[in-house]
Enzyme design. Sequence first.
Site, PDB file in Angstrom:
ATOM      1  N   CYS A   1      92.363  54.489   2.136  1.00  0.00           N
ATOM      2  CA  CYS A   1      92.108  54.777   3.555  1.00  0.00           C
ATOM      3  C   CYS A   1      91.621  56.211   3.760  1.00  0.00           C
ATOM      4  O   CYS A   1      90.984  56.524   4.764  1.00  0.00           O
ATOM      5  CB  CYS A   1      93.383  54.549   4.358  1.00  0.00           C
ATOM      6  SG  CYS A   1      94.205  53.016   3.903  1.00  0.00           S
TER       7      CYS A   1
ATOM      8  N   LYS B   1      90.967  52.095  33.291  1.00  0.00           N
ATOM      9  CA  LYS B   1      90.732  53.463  32.806  1.00  0.00           C
ATOM     10  C   LYS B   1      91.780  54.330  33.482  1.00  0.00           C
ATOM     11  O   LYS B   1      91.949  54.225  34.713  1.00  0.00           O
ATOM     12  CB  LYS B   1      89.336  53.893  33.224  1.00  0.00           C
ATOM     13  CG  LYS B   1      88.789  55.042  32.454  1.00  0.00           C
ATOM     14  CD  LYS B   1      87.368  55.343  32.934  1.00  0.00           C
ATOM     15  CE  LYS B   1      86.523  55.817  31.804  1.00  0.00           C
ATOM     16  NZ  LYS B   1      85.144  56.008  32.170  1.00  0.00           N
TER      17      LYS B   1
HETATM   18  C1  LIG Z   1      87.013  53.227   3.063  1.00  0.00           C
HETATM   19  C2  LIG Z   1      88.264  52.466   3.352  1.00  0.00           C
HETATM   20  C3  LIG Z   1      89.084  52.854   4.402  1.00  0.00           C
HETATM   21  C4  LIG Z   1      90.236  52.152   4.697  1.00  0.00           C
HETATM   22  N1  LIG Z   1      91.026  52.549   5.735  1.00  0.00           N
HETATM   23  C5  LIG Z   1      92.157  51.869   6.023  1.00  0.00           C
HETATM   24  C6  LIG Z   1      93.010  52.283   7.068  1.00  0.00           C
HETATM   25  O1  LIG Z   1      92.737  53.296   7.732  1.00  0.00           O
HETATM   26  N2  LIG Z   1      94.128  51.564   7.322  1.00  0.00           N
HETATM   27  C7  LIG Z   1      94.461  50.450   6.585  1.00  0.00           C
HETATM   28  O2  LIG Z   1      95.513  49.838   6.845  1.00  0.00           O
HETATM   29  N3  LIG Z   1      93.674  50.031   5.563  1.00  0.00           N
HETATM   30  C8  LIG Z   1      92.547  50.706   5.265  1.00  0.00           C
HETATM   31  N4  LIG Z   1      91.751  50.308   4.223  1.00  0.00           N
HETATM   32  C9  LIG Z   1      92.082  49.083   3.502  1.00  0.00           C
HETATM   33  C10 LIG Z   1      93.062  49.337   2.364  1.00  0.00           C
HETATM   34  O3  LIG Z   1      92.612  50.388   1.566  1.00  0.00           O
HETATM   35  C11 LIG Z   1      93.187  48.057   1.563  1.00  0.00           C
HETATM   36  O4  LIG Z   1      93.608  47.032   2.420  1.00  0.00           O
HETATM   37  C12 LIG Z   1      94.199  48.218   0.433  1.00  0.00           C
HETATM   38  O5  LIG Z   1      93.742  49.131  -0.518  1.00  0.00           O
HETATM   39  C13 LIG Z   1      94.446  46.880  -0.239  1.00  0.00           C
HETATM   40  O6  LIG Z   1      95.305  47.070  -1.278  1.00  0.00           O
HETATM   41  P1  LIG Z   1      95.393  46.022  -2.464  1.00  0.00           P
HETATM   42  O7  LIG Z   1      96.357  46.583  -3.441  1.00  0.00           O
HETATM   43  O8  LIG Z   1      95.611  44.659  -1.926  1.00  0.00           O
HETATM   44  O9  LIG Z   1      93.918  45.956  -3.076  1.00  0.00           O
HETATM   45  P2  LIG Z   1      93.002  47.085  -3.738  1.00  0.00           P
HETATM   46  O10 LIG Z   1      93.241  48.408  -3.134  1.00  0.00           O
HETATM   47  O11 LIG Z   1      91.621  46.523  -3.702  1.00  0.00           O
HETATM   48  O12 LIG Z   1      93.510  47.130  -5.240  1.00  0.00           O
HETATM   49  C14 LIG Z   1      93.335  46.052  -6.105  1.00  0.00           C
HETATM   50  C15 LIG Z   1      93.313  46.592  -7.522  1.00  0.00           C
HETATM   51  O13 LIG Z   1      93.329  45.486  -8.402  1.00  0.00           O
HETATM   52  C16 LIG Z   1      92.564  45.819  -9.527  1.00  0.00           C
HETATM   53  N5  LIG Z   1      92.151  44.582 -10.192  1.00  0.00           N
HETATM   54  C17 LIG Z   1      91.416  43.572  -9.660  1.00  0.00           C
HETATM   55  N6  LIG Z   1      91.241  42.603 -10.563  1.00  0.00           N
HETATM   56  C18 LIG Z   1      91.869  43.001 -11.699  1.00  0.00           C
HETATM   57  C19 LIG Z   1      92.032  42.427 -12.983  1.00  0.00           C
HETATM   58  N7  LIG Z   1      91.497  41.254 -13.287  1.00  0.00           N
HETATM   59  N8  LIG Z   1      92.743  43.110 -13.902  1.00  0.00           N
HETATM   60  C20 LIG Z   1      93.310  44.319 -13.599  1.00  0.00           C
HETATM   61  N9  LIG Z   1      93.157  44.922 -12.398  1.00  0.00           N
HETATM   62  C21 LIG Z   1      92.459  44.261 -11.467  1.00  0.00           C
HETATM   63  C22 LIG Z   1      91.386  46.588  -8.945  1.00  0.00           C
HETATM   64  O14 LIG Z   1      90.773  47.408  -9.911  1.00  0.00           O
HETATM   65  C23 LIG Z   1      92.051  47.391  -7.840  1.00  0.00           C
HETATM   66  O15 LIG Z   1      92.392  48.693  -8.263  1.00  0.00           O
HETATM   67  C24 LIG Z   1      90.582  51.022   3.907  1.00  0.00           C
HETATM   68  C25 LIG Z   1      89.765  50.625   2.823  1.00  0.00           C
HETATM   69  C26 LIG Z   1      88.631  51.347   2.554  1.00  0.00           C
HETATM   70  C27 LIG Z   1      87.754  50.923   1.390  1.00  0.00           C
END
Ligand SMILES: Cc1cc2nc3c(=O)[nH]c(=O)nc-3n(C[C@H](O)[C@H](O)[C@H](O)COP(=O)(O)OP(=O)(O)OC[C@H]3O[C@@H](n4cnc5c(N)ncnc54)[C@H](O)[C@@H]3O)c2cc1C
Length: 429
Positions: free
Chosen positions: A42, A342
């Site tokens: 984020c 507003k």
């Molecule tokens: C620019 C940006 C801004 C954001 N801002 C916000 C915000 O302000 N508020 C909010 O609530 N959310 C925000 N988010 C969303 C939030 O970052 C995601 O919802 C969160 O990171 C999801 O977490 P996760 O662990 O489910 O998945 P991810 O963060 O996608 O992590 C999944 C991990 O699994 C790993 N992986 C996948 N497949 C495999 C495999 N086969 N073997 C080993 N490893 C694997 C990947 O490499 C990755 O590191 C934002 C996202 C982005 C990109």
Amino acid sequence: MKIAVIGGVAAGMSAASGARRHGKSAEITVLERGSAVSYGACGLPYYAEGRIADWRSLIVHTPETFQRERGVEVRTNAEVVELEHARRRLRLRDGGTASYDKLILCTGAALHPPPPEGVHTLHNPAGAAKLRQRLDDAAPGRAAIVGGGYIGIEAAEVLRARAWRVVIFEQRGDLLGREDSELTRRIGSHLTRCHVDVRLGQAAKSFEADRVNGEPFELVLLAGGLRPNTELAQQAGIALGRTGAIAVSDHMETSTGGIYAAGDCAETTDLVSGAPVWIPLGTTANKMGRVAGACAAGARERFPGVVGTTIARACGLGVAVTGLSPAQAKAHHFRPATVWIKAKDRASYFQGHPTEVQLTADKGTGRLLGASVMGYYGVEGRINTVAAALQARMSLEDFAQLDLAYAPPFSPVWDPLLVAAHQLRKLLH
Ligand SMILES: Cc1cc2nc3c(=O)[nH]c(=O)nc-3n(C[C@H](O)[C@H](O)[C@H](O)COP(=O)(O)OP(=O)(O)OC[C@H]3O[C@@H](n4cnc5c(N)ncnc54)[C@H](O)[C@@H]3O)c2cc1C
């Protein structure tokens, strides 16, 4: 007992912590294909902007601290390529294997299809670092952002802060994916005032590093096209839900006993409509992960679902939504009545600025259904108040009687939420 977690960001690290809390003697391993774990994605837009000097300050835990403090083994550069559940075994890209008794899929979401070479993204630290480098090295020019969701809107703020001219291409007719034309109009007007050209209903049918639909740009950034990462799950015959993400119970268990899923790869329930939803957010990923980990370790915790609360900053303006938009409410067979009001966000003599509040309730039952808040101050507090009311299935009548805090530095005596609620009551009676 051996618990393996695939993915080491928000959901994965929370799952490992949840598992440790309930499984004191469990052998817990996190397998992450990237080189970093436990970072706050984020914060990446603000790192790209230059507000945060080093992206590593977004890291909460390193594999070493996690091992030391939680007793969890974290393996980076460890990509799982095959899941053999019958043998409780994972095959890794480097030829190695890992075994488990319980497995938690936290594989997140990915841009699908992957962006063409030279197109920027903010999806991971490497993408954000490339964008930062570009903004540092190049003179500002014209940038195209593909996608008008909250990441596209945050990216517009970043690029404007670095003096780039910005065009947002959004294939839908609305911003934030809310099917809300009035909210879109209000955000759009603000972005236009901030010199962002918002092109609604314009799909980026073709885009590459320096052009979108044939129009030249100095920088192109993809901020849309996120899909749940379900490859491993599908390969193992685990059922997906209606949204295309992995279907889970409220204990985060998948259709295959002993395998759990959490975070951006998993589906959840919209607590207002009762329908399955896929709203990939870090806050949800952490909570789902914690429950998945606890349940994998034998506890009976529940993740009930979400009301879809989201907040972002659009060129200085806080924009937040929760629950259903009027169009979404209609699609779920409610009879929505809506008001926009507003009001000052705090007393005029305390630099009060106008804030806009949209409140929606069901004409049939009087139940509160959703809200949007736009403003410069107190946006998160107001949207969170509505989120709590939605989760408690509160009626508009009860909501209008809430005992909200007041003192001049914080709010007007009639909080804008209550002003909106009293206006909306008139439409229901
Ligand atoms: C620019 C940006 C801004 C954001 N801002 C916000 C915000 O302000 N508020 C909010 O609530 N959310 C925000 N988010 C969303 C939030 O970052 C995601 O919802 C969160 O990171 C999801 O977490 P996760 O662990 O489910 O998945 P991810 O963060 O996608 O992590 C999944 C991990 O699994 C790993 N992986 C996948 N497949 C495999 C495999 N086969 N073997 C080993 N490893 C694997 C990947 O490499 C990755 O590191 C934002 C996202 C982005 C990109």
